[in-house]
Design a protein around this motif. Structure first.
Motif, PDB file in Angstrom:
ATOM      1  N   PRO A   1       0.806  -1.234   0.000  1.00  0.00           N
ATOM      2  CA  PRO A   1       0.000   0.000   0.000  1.00  0.00           C
ATOM      3  C   PRO A   1       0.836   1.280   0.000  1.00  0.00           C
ATOM      4  N   ALA A   2       2.153   1.141   0.171  1.00  0.00           N
ATOM      5  CA  ALA A   2       3.014   2.323   0.288  1.00  0.00           C
ATOM      6  C   ALA A   2       3.611   2.782  -1.032  1.00  0.00           C
ATOM      7  N   VAL A   3       3.496   1.984  -2.085  1.00  0.00           N
ATOM      8  CA  VAL A   3       4.093   2.343  -3.381  1.00  0.00           C
ATOM      9  C   VAL A   3       3.144   3.290  -4.121  1.00  0.00           C
ATOM     10  N   PRO A   4       3.557   4.528  -4.352  1.00  0.00           N
ATOM     11  CA  PRO A   4       2.688   5.484  -5.047  1.00  0.00           C
ATOM     12  C   PRO A   4       2.409   5.053  -6.489  1.00  0.00           C
ATOM     13  N   ALA A   5       1.218   5.330  -6.957  1.00  0.00           N
ATOM     14  CA  ALA A   5       0.852   4.958  -8.326  1.00  0.00           C
ATOM     15  C   ALA A   5       1.807   5.569  -9.339  1.00  0.00           C
ATOM     16  N   GLY A   6       2.299   6.765  -9.052  1.00  0.00           N
ATOM     17  CA  GLY A   6       3.185   7.436  -9.982  1.00  0.00           C
ATOM     18  C   GLY A   6       4.563   6.811 -10.088  1.00  0.00           C
ATOM     19  N   ASP A   7       4.901   5.878  -9.189  1.00  0.00           N
ATOM     20  CA  ASP A   7       6.221   5.253  -9.217  1.00  0.00           C
ATOM     21  C   ASP A   7       6.288   4.031 -10.124  1.00  0.00           C
ATOM     22  N   PHE A   8       5.129   3.525 -10.539  1.00  0.00           N
ATOM     23  CA  PHE A   8       5.145   2.268 -11.299  1.00  0.00           C
ATOM     24  C   PHE A   8       5.844   2.363 -12.653  1.00  0.00           C
ATOM     25  N   PRO A   9       5.739   3.461 -13.399  1.00  0.00           N
ATOM     26  CA  PRO A   9       6.496   3.527 -14.660  1.00  0.00           C
ATOM     27  C   PRO A   9       8.002   3.351 -14.442  1.00  0.00           C
ATOM     28  N   ARG A  10       8.536   3.973 -13.395  1.00  0.00           N
ATOM     29  CA  ARG A  10       9.966   3.821 -13.113  1.00  0.00           C
ATOM     30  C   ARG A  10      10.292   2.392 -12.682  1.00  0.00           C
ATOM     31  N   LEU A  11       9.439   1.800 -11.874  1.00  0.00           N
ATOM     32  CA  LEU A  11       9.663   0.426 -11.447  1.00  0.00           C
ATOM     33  C   LEU A  11       9.568  -0.542 -12.628  1.00  0.00           C
ATOM     34  N   ARG A  12       8.685  -0.241 -13.568  1.00  0.00           N
ATOM     35  CA  ARG A  12       8.573  -1.083 -14.768  1.00  0.00           C
ATOM     36  C   ARG A  12       9.859  -1.016 -15.579  1.00  0.00           C
ATOM     37  N   GLU A  13      10.474   0.146 -15.615  1.00  0.00           N
ATOM     38  CA  GLU A  13      11.739   0.285 -16.347  1.00  0.00           C
ATOM     39  C   GLU A  13      12.830  -0.568 -15.703  1.00  0.00           C
ATOM     40  N   LEU A  14      12.841  -0.605 -14.380  1.00  0.00           N
ATOM     41  CA  LEU A  14      13.818  -1.442 -13.683  1.00  0.00           C
ATOM     42  C   LEU A  14      13.571  -2.915 -13.978  1.00  0.00           C
ATOM     43  N   ALA A  15      12.298  -3.305 -14.028  1.00  0.00           N
ATOM     44  CA  ALA A  15      11.966  -4.693 -14.355  1.00  0.00           C
ATOM     45  C   ALA A  15      12.330  -5.008 -15.802  1.00  0.00           C
ATOM     46  N   ASP A  16      12.121  -4.040 -16.702  1.00  0.00           N
ATOM     47  CA  ASP A  16      12.490  -4.229 -18.111  1.00  0.00           C
ATOM     48  C   ASP A  16      13.984  -4.484 -18.248  1.00  0.00           C
ATOM     49  N   ALA A  17      14.783  -3.792 -17.435  1.00  0.00           N
ATOM     50  CA  ALA A  17      16.235  -3.950 -17.508  1.00  0.00           C
ATOM     51  C   ALA A  17      16.652  -5.383 -17.189  1.00  0.00           C
ATOM     52  N   ILE A  18      15.928  -6.032 -16.289  1.00  0.00           N
ATOM     53  CA  ILE A  18      16.222  -7.425 -15.941  1.00  0.00           C
ATOM     54  C   ILE A  18      15.946  -8.335 -17.126  1.00  0.00           C
ATOM     55  N   VAL A  19      14.790  -8.143 -17.755  1.00  0.00           N
ATOM     56  CA  VAL A  19      14.418  -8.963 -18.907  1.00  0.00           C
ATOM     57  C   VAL A  19      15.380  -8.733 -20.065  1.00  0.00           C
TER      58      VAL A  19
ATOM     59  N   ASP B   1       2.632  -6.262 -11.058  1.00  0.00           N
ATOM     60  CA  ASP B   1       1.195  -6.370 -11.328  1.00  0.00           C
ATOM     61  C   ASP B   1       0.424  -6.555 -10.021  1.00  0.00           C
ATOM     62  N   LEU B   2       0.952  -7.429  -9.163  1.00  0.00           N
ATOM     63  CA  LEU B   2       0.289  -7.710  -7.886  1.00  0.00           C
ATOM     64  C   LEU B   2       0.331  -6.499  -6.963  1.00  0.00           C
ATOM     65  N   ILE B   3       1.481  -5.819  -6.929  1.00  0.00           N
ATOM     66  CA  ILE B   3       1.600  -4.632  -6.075  1.00  0.00           C
ATOM     67  C   ILE B   3       0.667  -3.534  -6.572  1.00  0.00           C
ATOM     68  N   GLU B   4       0.621  -3.340  -7.894  1.00  0.00           N
ATOM     69  CA  GLU B   4      -0.233  -2.299  -8.461  1.00  0.00           C
ATOM     70  C   GLU B   4      -1.705  -2.602  -8.214  1.00  0.00           C
ATOM     71  N   ALA B   5      -2.054  -3.894  -8.164  1.00  0.00           N
ATOM     72  CA  ALA B   5      -3.429  -4.310  -7.862  1.00  0.00           C
ATOM     73  C   ALA B   5      -3.696  -4.290  -6.360  1.00  0.00           C
TER      74      ALA B   5
END
Length: 239
Positions: free
Chosen positions: A108-126, A194-198
Protein backbone atom coordinates in the motif's frame (compact mmCIF):
# COMPACT_ATOMS: atom_id res chain seq x y z
CA UNK A 1 48.14 -23.36 -9.31
CA UNK A 2 47.44 -21.60 -12.61
CA UNK A 3 44.76 -22.67 -15.05
CA UNK A 4 44.24 -22.17 -18.77
CA UNK A 5 43.64 -18.66 -20.17
CA UNK A 6 40.11 -17.36 -19.73
CA UNK A 7 38.38 -16.55 -23.01
CA UNK A 8 36.31 -13.72 -21.52
CA UNK A 9 39.34 -11.77 -20.31
CA UNK A 10 40.59 -9.45 -23.01
CA UNK A 11 43.34 -6.78 -22.84
CA UNK A 12 42.15 -3.48 -21.41
CA UNK A 13 43.45 -0.19 -22.76
CA UNK A 14 41.31 2.42 -20.99
CA UNK A 15 42.75 3.82 -17.75
CA UNK A 16 39.48 5.41 -16.64
CA UNK A 17 37.62 3.34 -14.06
CA UNK A 18 40.15 0.56 -14.57
CA UNK A 19 39.45 -1.13 -11.24
CA UNK A 20 35.70 -1.18 -11.91
CA UNK A 21 36.23 -2.52 -15.42
CA UNK A 22 38.47 -5.31 -14.16
CA UNK A 23 36.04 -6.17 -11.36
CA UNK A 24 33.13 -6.36 -13.82
CA UNK A 25 35.11 -8.63 -16.14
CA UNK A 26 36.11 -10.89 -13.26
CA UNK A 27 32.54 -11.07 -11.97
CA UNK A 28 31.40 -12.11 -15.43
CA UNK A 29 34.07 -14.82 -15.54
CA UNK A 30 33.05 -16.16 -12.12
CA UNK A 31 29.32 -16.06 -12.86
CA UNK A 32 29.72 -17.71 -16.25
CA UNK A 33 31.93 -20.42 -14.78
CA UNK A 34 34.99 -19.52 -16.86
CA UNK A 35 36.78 -19.00 -13.56
CA UNK A 36 36.28 -22.38 -11.95
CA UNK A 37 35.11 -22.88 -8.35
CA UNK A 38 38.07 -23.97 -6.24
CA UNK A 39 40.63 -22.84 -8.81
CA UNK A 40 43.38 -20.42 -7.75
CA UNK A 41 44.29 -17.37 -9.86
CA UNK A 42 47.19 -14.99 -9.35
CA UNK A 43 46.92 -11.25 -9.91
CA UNK A 44 50.03 -11.14 -12.15
CA UNK A 45 48.69 -13.86 -14.45
CA UNK A 46 45.27 -12.23 -14.68
CA UNK A 47 46.97 -8.89 -15.26
CA UNK A 48 48.83 -10.40 -18.22
CA UNK A 49 45.53 -11.62 -19.67
CA UNK A 50 44.11 -8.10 -19.35
CA UNK A 51 47.30 -6.48 -20.61
CA UNK A 52 47.70 -4.41 -17.44
CA UNK A 53 49.72 -4.49 -14.22
CA UNK A 54 48.78 -6.70 -11.29
CA UNK A 55 47.83 -3.75 -9.03
CA UNK A 56 44.34 -2.97 -10.41
CA UNK A 57 43.65 -6.70 -10.56
CA UNK A 58 44.46 -7.05 -6.86
CA UNK A 59 42.23 -4.07 -6.09
CA UNK A 60 39.38 -5.57 -8.13
CA UNK A 61 39.87 -8.95 -6.47
CA UNK A 62 39.44 -7.31 -3.08
CA UNK A 63 36.01 -6.14 -4.24
CA UNK A 64 35.13 -9.73 -5.13
CA UNK A 65 36.47 -10.93 -1.77
CA UNK A 66 34.07 -8.55 -0.01
CA UNK A 67 31.23 -9.82 -2.19
CA UNK A 68 31.99 -13.42 -1.24
CA UNK A 69 32.87 -14.51 -4.78
CA UNK A 70 36.54 -15.30 -4.11
CA UNK A 71 38.81 -15.75 -1.11
CA UNK A 72 42.35 -14.49 -0.72
CA UNK A 73 45.14 -17.03 -0.22
CA UNK A 74 48.31 -15.44 1.21
CA UNK A 75 51.29 -15.74 -1.16
CA UNK A 76 49.22 -17.75 -3.64
CA UNK A 77 46.45 -15.64 -5.14
CA UNK A 78 42.67 -15.82 -5.12
CA UNK A 79 40.42 -18.85 -5.13
CA UNK A 80 36.90 -18.84 -6.53
CA UNK A 81 34.75 -19.60 -3.53
CA UNK A 82 32.61 -22.70 -3.39
CA UNK A 83 29.49 -21.82 -1.39
CA UNK A 84 28.46 -24.79 0.79
CA UNK A 85 24.88 -26.04 0.55
CA UNK A 86 24.40 -25.37 4.26
CA UNK A 87 25.31 -21.70 3.79
CA UNK A 88 22.97 -21.37 0.81
CA UNK A 89 20.16 -22.90 2.86
CA UNK A 90 20.83 -20.52 5.76
CA UNK A 91 20.96 -17.44 3.53
CA UNK A 92 17.76 -18.49 1.75
CA UNK A 93 16.06 -19.04 5.08
CA UNK A 94 16.95 -15.55 6.30
CA UNK A 95 15.84 -13.97 3.02
CA UNK A 96 12.50 -15.75 3.28
CA UNK A 97 12.07 -14.35 6.78
CA UNK A 98 12.83 -10.79 5.65
CA UNK A 99 11.82 -10.13 2.05
CA UNK A 100 8.33 -11.62 1.48
CA UNK A 101 6.73 -10.02 4.56
CA UNK A 102 8.43 -6.72 3.78
CA UNK A 103 7.07 -6.77 0.21
CA UNK A 104 3.63 -7.54 1.65
CA UNK A 105 3.87 -4.54 3.96
CA UNK A 106 5.05 -2.07 1.29
CA UNK A 107 2.24 -2.88 -1.17
CA UNK A 108 0.00 0.00 0.00
CA UNK A 109 3.01 2.32 0.29
CA UNK A 110 4.09 2.34 -3.38
CA UNK A 111 2.69 5.48 -5.05
CA UNK A 112 0.85 4.96 -8.33
CA UNK A 113 3.19 7.44 -9.98
CA UNK A 114 6.22 5.25 -9.22
CA UNK A 115 5.15 2.27 -11.30
CA UNK A 116 6.50 3.53 -14.66
CA UNK A 117 9.97 3.82 -13.11
CA UNK A 118 9.66 0.43 -11.45
CA UNK A 119 8.57 -1.08 -14.77
CA UNK A 120 11.74 0.28 -16.35
CA UNK A 121 13.82 -1.44 -13.68
CA UNK A 122 11.97 -4.69 -14.35
CA UNK A 123 12.49 -4.23 -18.11
CA UNK A 124 16.23 -3.95 -17.51
CA UNK A 125 16.22 -7.42 -15.94
CA UNK A 126 14.42 -8.96 -18.91
CA UNK A 127 16.64 -7.15 -21.41
CA UNK A 128 19.78 -8.41 -19.66
CA UNK A 129 18.58 -11.99 -20.09
CA UNK A 130 17.79 -11.42 -23.76
CA UNK A 131 21.28 -9.94 -24.19
CA UNK A 132 22.80 -13.02 -22.50
CA UNK A 133 24.44 -10.70 -19.96
CA UNK A 134 24.45 -12.39 -16.55
CA UNK A 135 26.39 -9.61 -14.85
CA UNK A 136 23.82 -7.06 -16.01
CA UNK A 137 21.04 -9.43 -14.96
CA UNK A 138 22.33 -9.76 -11.42
CA UNK A 139 22.96 -6.01 -11.19
CA UNK A 140 19.48 -5.10 -12.47
CA UNK A 141 17.83 -7.72 -10.27
CA UNK A 142 19.62 -6.35 -7.21
CA UNK A 143 18.61 -2.75 -7.96
CA UNK A 144 14.96 -3.73 -8.52
CA UNK A 145 14.56 -5.63 -5.26
CA UNK A 146 16.42 -3.08 -3.14
CA UNK A 147 14.29 -0.33 -4.68
CA UNK A 148 11.15 -2.16 -3.56
CA UNK A 149 12.49 -2.79 -0.08
CA UNK A 150 13.35 0.90 0.14
CA UNK A 151 9.64 1.69 0.51
CA UNK A 152 9.82 0.08 3.96
CA UNK A 153 12.07 2.94 5.07
CA UNK A 154 14.40 0.60 6.96
CA UNK A 155 18.01 1.16 5.90
CA UNK A 156 19.30 -1.64 8.09
CA UNK A 157 16.94 -4.11 6.46
CA UNK A 158 18.04 -3.01 2.99
CA UNK A 159 21.72 -3.30 3.94
CA UNK A 160 21.24 -6.82 5.33
CA UNK A 161 19.32 -8.01 2.26
CA UNK A 162 21.88 -6.44 -0.05
CA UNK A 163 24.68 -8.36 1.66
CA UNK A 164 22.70 -11.60 1.60
CA UNK A 165 21.92 -11.21 -2.10
CA UNK A 166 25.61 -10.72 -2.90
CA UNK A 167 26.34 -14.09 -1.26
CA UNK A 168 23.85 -15.95 -3.44
CA UNK A 169 25.63 -15.34 -6.74
CA UNK A 170 25.29 -18.84 -8.15
CA UNK A 171 26.74 -20.81 -11.05
CA UNK A 172 23.34 -22.34 -11.86
CA UNK A 173 22.46 -19.18 -13.79
CA UNK A 174 24.48 -20.17 -16.84
CA UNK A 175 22.56 -23.37 -17.76
CA UNK A 176 19.31 -21.55 -16.99
CA UNK A 177 20.24 -18.79 -19.39
CA UNK A 178 21.22 -21.27 -22.08
CA UNK A 179 17.99 -23.24 -21.67
CA UNK A 180 15.79 -20.14 -21.75
CA UNK A 181 14.37 -20.76 -18.27
CA UNK A 182 16.00 -17.67 -16.77
CA UNK A 183 13.73 -15.44 -18.85
CA UNK A 184 10.64 -16.81 -17.07
CA UNK A 185 12.25 -15.86 -13.76
CA UNK A 186 13.00 -12.41 -15.15
CA UNK A 187 9.37 -11.88 -16.12
CA UNK A 188 8.32 -12.60 -12.52
CA UNK A 189 9.44 -9.07 -11.66
CA UNK A 190 6.66 -7.70 -13.84
CA UNK A 191 4.23 -10.19 -12.28
CA UNK A 192 5.25 -8.88 -8.88
CA UNK A 193 4.59 -5.30 -9.97
CA UNK A 194 1.19 -6.37 -11.33
CA UNK A 195 0.29 -7.71 -7.89
CA UNK A 196 1.60 -4.63 -6.08
CA UNK A 197 -0.23 -2.30 -8.46
CA UNK A 198 -3.43 -4.31 -7.86
CA UNK A 199 -2.76 -3.89 -4.11
CA UNK A 200 -2.71 -7.66 -3.68
CA UNK A 201 -0.42 -7.89 -0.65
CA UNK A 202 -0.94 -11.62 -0.08
CA UNK A 203 -0.27 -12.42 -3.72
CA UNK A 204 2.90 -10.31 -3.76
CA UNK A 205 4.17 -12.05 -0.64
CA UNK A 206 3.48 -15.50 -2.11
CA UNK A 207 5.26 -14.64 -5.35
CA UNK A 208 8.31 -13.42 -3.42
CA UNK A 209 8.45 -16.74 -1.56
CA UNK A 210 8.48 -18.57 -4.89
CA UNK A 211 10.96 -16.14 -6.41
CA UNK A 212 13.47 -16.50 -3.58
CA UNK A 213 12.98 -20.27 -3.82
CA UNK A 214 14.83 -20.08 -7.13
CA UNK A 215 18.02 -19.45 -5.16
CA UNK A 216 17.93 -23.00 -3.86
CA UNK A 217 16.04 -24.42 -6.81
CA UNK A 218 16.60 -23.05 -10.28
CA UNK A 219 19.59 -20.82 -9.50
CA UNK A 220 21.59 -23.08 -7.23
CA UNK A 221 21.05 -26.36 -9.03
CA UNK A 222 20.26 -25.26 -12.57
CA UNK A 223 16.97 -27.16 -12.33
CA UNK A 224 13.29 -26.33 -12.34
CA UNK A 225 12.89 -27.11 -8.64
CA UNK A 226 11.64 -23.91 -7.00
CA UNK A 227 11.14 -25.12 -3.44
CA UNK A 228 13.90 -24.00 -1.06
CA UNK A 229 15.03 -27.14 0.79
CA UNK A 230 16.71 -27.57 4.12
CA UNK A 231 16.16 -24.91 6.83
CA UNK A 232 14.32 -22.71 4.35
CA UNK A 233 11.50 -25.24 4.02
CA UNK A 234 9.12 -26.88 6.40
CA UNK A 235 8.79 -30.62 6.94
CA UNK A 236 6.12 -30.82 4.26
CA UNK A 237 8.43 -29.05 1.77
CA UNK A 238 6.65 -25.70 2.02
CA UNK A 239 8.67 -22.56 2.89
Amino acid sequence: METAPIAGLQPLTKRERLREMVADALRAAVISGEMKPGAVYSAPTLGTMFGISATPVREAMLDLVREGMVEALPNKGYRVRVVPDEELDDVTHVRLLLEPPTVRDIVPAVPAGDFPRLRELADAIVEAVRDDDLVAYIHADRIFHLELLGYAGNKQLSAIVSELRSRTRLLGLTPLLESGRLESSAHEHHELLDLIEARDAAGAEALMVRHIGHVRGKWARGTADDAPPGPAAGKDGSP
